[in-house]
Design an enzyme around this catalytic site. Sequence first.
Site, PDB file in Angstrom:
ATOM      1  N   ARG A  36      13.454  31.997  -2.094  1.00 53.72           N
ATOM      2  CA  ARG A  36      14.786  31.441  -2.342  1.00 53.72           C
ATOM      3  C   ARG A  36      15.883  32.394  -1.893  1.00 53.72           C
ATOM      4  O   ARG A  36      16.953  31.954  -1.450  1.00 53.72           O
ATOM      5  CB  ARG A  36      14.943  31.089  -3.827  1.00 53.72           C
ATOM      6  CG  ARG A  36      14.183  29.830  -4.219  1.00 53.72           C
ATOM      7  CD  ARG A  36      14.375  29.455  -5.668  1.00 53.72           C
ATOM      8  NE  ARG A  36      13.827  28.130  -5.940  1.00 53.72           N
ATOM      9  CZ  ARG A  36      13.765  27.581  -7.141  1.00 53.72           C
ATOM     10  NH1 ARG A  36      14.230  28.244  -8.191  1.00 53.72           N
ATOM     11  NH2 ARG A  36      13.258  26.379  -7.307  1.00 53.72           N
ATOM     12  N   LYS A 197       1.462  10.640 -13.079  1.00 56.10           N
ATOM     13  CA  LYS A 197       1.955   9.565 -13.941  1.00 56.10           C
ATOM     14  C   LYS A 197       2.967   8.640 -13.273  1.00 56.10           C
ATOM     15  O   LYS A 197       3.918   9.099 -12.634  1.00 56.10           O
ATOM     16  CB  LYS A 197       2.588  10.167 -15.195  1.00 56.10           C
ATOM     17  CG  LYS A 197       1.596  10.924 -16.086  1.00 56.10           C
ATOM     18  CD  LYS A 197       2.275  11.426 -17.347  1.00 56.10           C
ATOM     19  CE  LYS A 197       1.276  12.100 -18.289  1.00 56.10           C
ATOM     20  NZ  LYS A 197       1.919  12.555 -19.539  1.00 56.10           N
ATOM     21  N   GLY A 354       7.500  20.218  -6.236  1.00 53.67           N
ATOM     22  CA  GLY A 354       6.652  21.392  -6.403  1.00 53.67           C
ATOM     23  C   GLY A 354       5.222  21.236  -5.919  1.00 53.67           C
ATOM     24  O   GLY A 354       4.740  21.991  -5.069  1.00 53.67           O
ATOM     25  N   GLY A 377      13.972  18.663  -9.084  1.00 54.71           N
ATOM     26  CA  GLY A 377      14.713  17.567  -9.687  1.00 54.71           C
ATOM     27  C   GLY A 377      15.744  16.952  -8.760  1.00 54.71           C
ATOM     28  O   GLY A 377      15.901  15.732  -8.717  1.00 54.71           O
TER      29      GLY A 377
END
Length: 396
Positions: A36, A197, A354, A377
Amino acid sequence: MAWNTLDDMDLAGKIVLTRVDINVPMKDGQVTDATRIERIVPTVRAILDMGGKPVLMAHYGRPKGQVVPDMSLEPLVPALEEALGVPVTFARDCIGAPAKTAVGDLQPGQVLLLENTRFHPGEEKNDAKFAASLAALGEVYCNDAFSAAHRAHGSTEGIARLLPACAGRGMAAELGALEQALGQPRRPVVAVVGGAKVSTKLDLLANLVRKVDHLVIGGGMANTFLAAQGIDVGKSLAEHDMTATARDILAKADEASCEIILPSDIVVAREFKAGAENETLAADACPADAMILDAGPQTVERITATFAACKTLIWNGPLGAFEIAPFDTATNAAAARAAALTADGTLISVAGGGDTVSALNKAGAASDFTYISTAGGAFLEWMEGKTLPGVAALST
């Protein structure tokens, strides 16, 4: 949506408040993965080359508005100096006298790092007074932290409305890649959505069936969709309480003329471990005491043929239990084909999330993708069709 970039700004001699994401892993006070930090180098170097004085704002961890010494950004200074190749000074606060003094002392060719913005409760509350205190330090605002753009915080949204604002090199590249993939894509478009999920990706699936031509569903999510069609999935990971929702998504896809691609053959095993004894069966032939851990070769062939027929690919999530062999086979094969088509110039491929980044790196395919997003996100919310506050605040 249009936004200014660094090239639209006059930075000569100006203090450029630059929001970055340097929330890197640390151990014993040392950075263990500088990815990063390396990603902000083009933006910071561009500001310096244009005569600006970069002042970096960032968060670290979740101090919840309190000063937590273990979450100070000061230990990142050596890693920043190594990556940027210039002196980096540090201010012991991000607002107030310590920050003002440090900004005043900043010399041309130097970079200043402010202390963790989340040490102040006003950051996550997007408090107007806190945002104004940040803005008072500089003359131009640059956001290069796409990964934090889905948060309406003081340093990502509030400040952008108080100063001339622009996107940094990384932010502009991310927005350009996503616009190319979902905003005005080259068609046909195929999306791969995997993971455990359905419940965590309802908004994503609902948005994609309206925007893509083909939707590949893999991983544990695929088991839920198979169960929704009355197929026995044995002991496989599946959300049986979500089968009605899965049927609703299939119906919406049909209405939108979006082809859903589910496994037609499966790889099953009785235990979840590397090298476990396994067999390949038809999707409707899973034994009651077995679990589905990967898509089979017939499914992979259909997926890769779809890739070859498309112009744009969006990928989020693996096709199987990619962490252990041999249940990484489908993910690896599909990733390799996508990478080859991208390298040939026939496919635009954008991936993020991720597990996705890990899976594509493991497959050795990431370097050939058009763009790999490290944002979690923010990438998902963009794919879900949601407005990102940090991006909206930059719009011209």
